[in-house]
Write a protein that holds these residues in place. Structure first.
Motif, PDB file in Angstrom:
ATOM      1  N   SER A  97      12.532 -33.063 -25.916  1.00 22.26           N
ATOM      2  CA  SER A  97      12.875 -31.703 -25.506  1.00 22.26           C
ATOM      3  C   SER A  97      13.619 -30.977 -26.620  1.00 22.26           C
ATOM      4  CB  SER A  97      13.737 -31.739 -24.240  1.00 22.26           C
ATOM      5  OG  SER A  97      14.139 -30.439 -23.877  1.00 22.26           O
ATOM      6  N   GLU A 100      11.128 -29.870 -29.198  1.00 18.23           N
ATOM      7  CA  GLU A 100      10.337 -28.723 -28.754  1.00 18.23           C
ATOM      8  C   GLU A 100      11.127 -27.426 -28.882  1.00 18.23           C
ATOM      9  OE1 GLU A 100       9.126 -29.562 -24.794  1.00 18.23           O
ATOM     10  OE2 GLU A 100       7.777 -31.205 -25.352  1.00 18.23           O
ATOM     11  N   GLN A 101      12.400 -27.477 -28.551  1.00 12.81           N
ATOM     12  CA  GLN A 101      13.237 -26.289 -28.652  1.00 12.81           C
ATOM     13  C   GLN A 101      13.508 -25.920 -30.105  1.00 12.81           C
ATOM     14  OE1 GLN A 101      16.843 -26.568 -26.259  1.00 12.81           O
ATOM     15  NE2 GLN A 101      15.802 -27.961 -24.858  1.00 12.81           N
ATOM     16  N   ASN A 107      21.241 -26.062 -29.669  1.00 13.32           N
ATOM     17  CA  ASN A 107      20.355 -26.845 -28.796  1.00 13.32           C
ATOM     18  C   ASN A 107      20.847 -28.275 -28.632  1.00 13.32           C
ATOM     19  OD1 ASN A 107      18.701 -24.639 -28.436  1.00 13.32           O
ATOM     20  ND2 ASN A 107      17.264 -25.242 -30.046  1.00 13.32           N
ATOM     21  N   GLU A 111      21.445 -30.275 -25.011  1.00 12.38           N
ATOM     22  CA  GLU A 111      20.869 -31.579 -24.681  1.00 12.38           C
ATOM     23  C   GLU A 111      21.934 -32.672 -24.610  1.00 12.38           C
ATOM     24  OE1 GLU A 111      17.842 -32.185 -23.645  1.00 12.38           O
ATOM     25  OE2 GLU A 111      17.476 -30.029 -23.834  1.00 12.38           O
TER      26      GLU A 111
END
Length: 283
Positions: A97, A100-101, A107, A111
């Motif tokens: 994830s 992908e970001q 970010n 996470e």
């Protein structure tokens, strides 16, 4: 006489006991709401990365942060997920994830929020979701104060700087951009760990451990400031050029046309010379 004294004392004792009971009851009610939880900064170097002097430097830095208006801490935890239970459940990091970001500091905080909260819960022996009011309050207090440098060589990014909840408020667009490029997220050496700690300390000390925490400028605001600065610089250089009598046109700001000043001088001189014998022209 003895009976009168005893009766009088009993009259005094009852109100005093009542007052003491009321005060004690009020204190019991007030304490949970205003308790100042003391949280000791954590240095848990299971991998033995740091020297004693480096650990002392972390301790000194935390003492300095504790004196700031918005008290913050920076913990250091190094571990190996093969040898403990730190990576089950909430400790899981969704690297796919994050990829992908797009990997960046902001970010990473999103996470890593579960990992941060779980580490705080583990080392403060508190719960962040429970019916135990005092435990939840203590956990919330710690989550707001605690920043972490977390090291695990088994992670894709082995050195993770994790901000406190308040620290995330200060992690605006521009701050995140610079922080993304300041850290080395894969080198678990002592030098890089201390470099990471110092970067996190300077950010926390300057932007988080202050009275009013703000996210700082974003790119659009920064662009507007740069454009305004360029315009003001252009105006300044133009005015300076117009004031420069030694410039290409030999003009000043007050002269609309330097060539016209030269032409007027030439014409005046020609007239004076042509009418040198004419007293009427002179006077």
């Amino acid at each position: 006489m003895a009976m009168i004294v005893q009766h009088t004392n009993s009259k005094l004792i009852c109100p005093i006991l009542l007052v003491i009971s009321v005060i004690f009851g009020m204190l019991m009610l007030i304490k949970p709401a205003f308790a100042d939880y003391d949280i000791t900064p954590v240095i848990d170097d299971q991998l033995g990365i740091l020297s004693e002097s480096q650990k002392q430097a972390i301790t000194d830095a935390n003492e300095q942060l504790a004196s700031k208006p918005n008290k913050q801490q920076i913990w250091f935890i190094s571990t190996d997920m093969k040898n403990n239970d730190l990576h089950n459940g909430d400790y899981y990091m969704d690297w796919d994830s994050l990829k992908e970001q797009g990997f960046n500091f902001a970010n990473l905080q999103t996470e890593g929020a579960g990992l941060h909260d779980a580490l705080v819960s583990k080392y403060t022996h508190t719960l962040y979701s429970s019916d135990d009011y005092e435990s939840v309050q203590k956990n919330n207090d710690a989550t707001n104060k605690v920043n972490i440098i977390f090291v695990d060589p088994n992670y894709k990014y082995s050195v993770l700087p994790l901000l406190s909840s308040i620290g995330e408020i200060a992690d605006g667009t521009l701050h995140s951009f610079f922080l993304t490029h300041q850290f080395n997220y894969t080198d678990t050496s002592a030098d890089n760990v201390m470099s990471s700690f110092n970067h996190l300390y300077h950010f926390t000390n300057k932007y988080v451990a202050i009275k009013d925490v703000e996210p700082g400028l974003d790119f659009s605001q920064m662009t507007a400031i740069v454009i305004l600065a360029i315009i003001l610089l252009g105006i300044f250089l133009w005015l300076r050029h117009r004031h420069n009598y030694h410039g290409p046109k030999h003009t000043s700001f007050w002269d609309s046309d330097g060539d016209s000043r030269y032409d007027n001088g030439f014409i005046d001189g020609w007239n004076y010379g042509d009418n040198d014998d004419n007293d009427t022209f002179k006077y």
